[in-house]
Design a protein around this motif. Structure first.
Motif, PDB file in Angstrom:
ATOM      1  N   PRO A 132       0.769  -1.177  -0.348  1.00  8.27           N
ATOM      2  CA  PRO A 132      -0.110   0.017   0.277  1.00  8.27           C
ATOM      3  C   PRO A 132       0.902   1.114  -0.016  1.00  8.27           C
ATOM      4  O   PRO A 132       2.323   2.044   0.788  1.00  8.27           O
ATOM      5  N   CYS A 133       0.679   2.341  -0.489  1.00 11.99           N
ATOM      6  CA  CYS A 133       1.908   3.509  -0.706  1.00 11.99           C
ATOM      7  C   CYS A 133       0.663   4.545  -0.129  1.00 11.99           C
ATOM      8  O   CYS A 133      -0.047   4.459   1.193  1.00 11.99           O
ATOM      9  N   ARG A 134       1.264   5.821   0.343  1.00 11.46           N
ATOM     10  CA  ARG A 134       1.397   6.321   1.361  1.00 11.46           C
ATOM     11  C   ARG A 134      -0.019   7.057   1.335  1.00 11.46           C
ATOM     12  O   ARG A 134      -1.587   6.446   2.208  1.00 11.46           O
ATOM     13  N   THR A 135      -0.526   7.274  -0.196  1.00 11.50           N
ATOM     14  CA  THR A 135      -1.935   7.606  -0.349  1.00 11.50           C
ATOM     15  C   THR A 135      -3.071   6.527   0.432  1.00 11.50           C
ATOM     16  O   THR A 135      -4.100   6.884   0.905  1.00 11.50           O
ATOM     17  N   ARG A 136      -2.788   5.425   0.173  1.00 12.55           N
ATOM     18  CA  ARG A 136      -4.090   3.847   0.258  1.00 12.55           C
ATOM     19  C   ARG A 136      -3.840   4.064   1.380  1.00 12.55           C
ATOM     20  O   ARG A 136      -4.587   3.724   2.616  1.00 12.55           O
ATOM     21  N   ARG A 137      -2.580   4.287   2.280  1.00 18.25           N
ATOM     22  CA  ARG A 137      -2.856   3.660   3.816  1.00 18.25           C
ATOM     23  C   ARG A 137      -3.520   4.867   4.001  1.00 18.25           C
ATOM     24  O   ARG A 137      -4.139   4.968   5.667  1.00 18.25           O
ATOM     25  N   ARG A 138      -3.587   5.684   3.582  1.00 14.58           N
ATOM     26  CA  ARG A 138      -4.421   7.342   4.539  1.00 14.58           C
ATOM     27  C   ARG A 138      -5.481   6.810   4.320  1.00 14.58           C
ATOM     28  O   ARG A 138      -6.442   7.122   5.270  1.00 14.58           O
ATOM     29  N   GLU A 139      -6.297   6.396   2.838  1.00 13.57           N
ATOM     30  CA  GLU A 139      -7.697   6.091   2.900  1.00 13.57           C
ATOM     31  C   GLU A 139      -7.412   5.060   3.674  1.00 13.57           C
ATOM     32  O   GLU A 139      -8.944   4.722   3.562  1.00 13.57           O
ATOM     33  N   LEU A 140      -7.014   3.659   3.860  1.00 19.15           N
ATOM     34  CA  LEU A 140      -7.612   2.940   4.955  1.00 19.15           C
ATOM     35  C   LEU A 140      -7.567   3.419   6.083  1.00 19.15           C
ATOM     36  O   LEU A 140      -8.323   2.734   7.043  1.00 19.15           O
ATOM     37  N   GLN A 141      -6.764   4.621   6.381  1.00 15.87           N
ATOM     38  CA  GLN A 141      -7.083   4.378   8.250  1.00 15.87           C
ATOM     39  C   GLN A 141      -8.401   5.437   8.532  1.00 15.87           C
ATOM     40  O   GLN A 141      -8.689   4.989   9.125  1.00 15.87           O
ATOM     41  N   ALA A 142      -8.929   6.211   6.845  1.00 13.42           N
ATOM     42  CA  ALA A 142      -9.939   6.801   6.975  1.00 13.42           C
ATOM     43  C   ALA A 142     -11.115   5.696   7.192  1.00 13.42           C
ATOM     44  O   ALA A 142     -11.942   6.251   7.455  1.00 13.42           O
ATOM     45  N   GLU A 143     -10.476   4.820   6.286  1.00 13.94           N
ATOM     46  CA  GLU A 143     -12.163   4.059   5.796  1.00 13.94           C
ATOM     47  C   GLU A 143     -12.450   2.605   7.231  1.00 13.94           C
ATOM     48  O   GLU A 143     -13.113   2.477   7.396  1.00 13.94           O
ATOM     49  N   PHE A 144     -10.694   2.539   8.377  1.00 16.22           N
ATOM     50  CA  PHE A 144     -11.242   1.447   9.140  1.00 16.22           C
ATOM     51  C   PHE A 144     -11.017   2.562  10.990  1.00 16.22           C
ATOM     52  O   PHE A 144     -11.168   2.007  11.521  1.00 16.22           O
ATOM     53  N   ASP A 145     -11.892   3.858  10.228  1.00 19.18           N
ATOM     54  CA  ASP A 145     -10.796   4.400  11.340  1.00 19.18           C
ATOM     55  C   ASP A 145     -11.035   4.338  12.769  1.00 19.18           C
ATOM     56  O   ASP A 145     -10.643   3.871  14.028  1.00 19.18           O
ATOM     57  N   ARG A 146     -12.972   4.050  12.982  1.00 14.41           N
ATOM     58  CA  ARG A 146     -13.406   2.926  14.146  1.00 14.41           C
ATOM     59  C   ARG A 146     -13.069   1.317  14.358  1.00 14.41           C
ATOM     60  O   ARG A 146     -13.378   1.055  14.939  1.00 14.41           O
ATOM     61  N   ALA A 147     -12.394   0.902  13.604  1.00 16.83           N
ATOM     62  CA  ALA A 147     -11.926  -0.168  13.074  1.00 16.83           C
ATOM     63  C   ALA A 147     -10.905  -1.242  13.232  1.00 16.83           C
ATOM     64  O   ALA A 147     -10.028  -2.108  12.226  1.00 16.83           O
ATOM     65  N   PRO A 148     -10.042  -0.524  14.083  1.00 12.37           N
ATOM     66  CA  PRO A 148      -8.341  -1.130  13.771  1.00 12.37           C
ATOM     67  C   PRO A 148      -8.052  -2.766  14.112  1.00 12.37           C
ATOM     68  O   PRO A 148      -7.312  -2.917  12.747  1.00 12.37           O
ATOM     69  N   VAL A 149      -9.225  -3.199  14.316  1.00 10.92           N
ATOM     70  CA  VAL A 149      -8.840  -4.728  14.580  1.00 10.92           C
ATOM     71  C   VAL A 149      -8.992  -5.207  13.068  1.00 10.92           C
ATOM     72  O   VAL A 149      -8.603  -6.407  12.476  1.00 10.92           O
TER      73      VAL A 149
END
Length: 72
Positions: A21-38
């Protein structure tokens, strides 16, 4: 929808051609899974497993850092 999805079996980014995952996708994934880190960790773990099979030549430590090392 993102253009930064993985291109298999090389696991490069379809949007910027960097290792996924590139830096952009990492940011997107963190936003998508904001309340679901597991759930994010489980998803990235499954990507790590698939990538390790596709890129058996790559050192496991490098793949671990790439797929899981950036998780909070």
């Amino acid at each position: 929808m993102t253009t930064h999805g993985p291109v298999l079996p090389t696991w490069t980014c379809g949007g910027c051609a960097l290792p996924w995952p590139c830096r952009t996708r990492r940011r997107e994934l963190q936003a998508e899974f904001d309340r679901a880190p597991v759930s994010l960790a489980l998803y990235m773990g499954s990507c790590f497993l698939a990538a390790s099979q596709d890129m058996a030549w790559a050192p496991a430590g490098m793949l671990h850092r790439r797929f899981l090392g950036w998780l909070p």
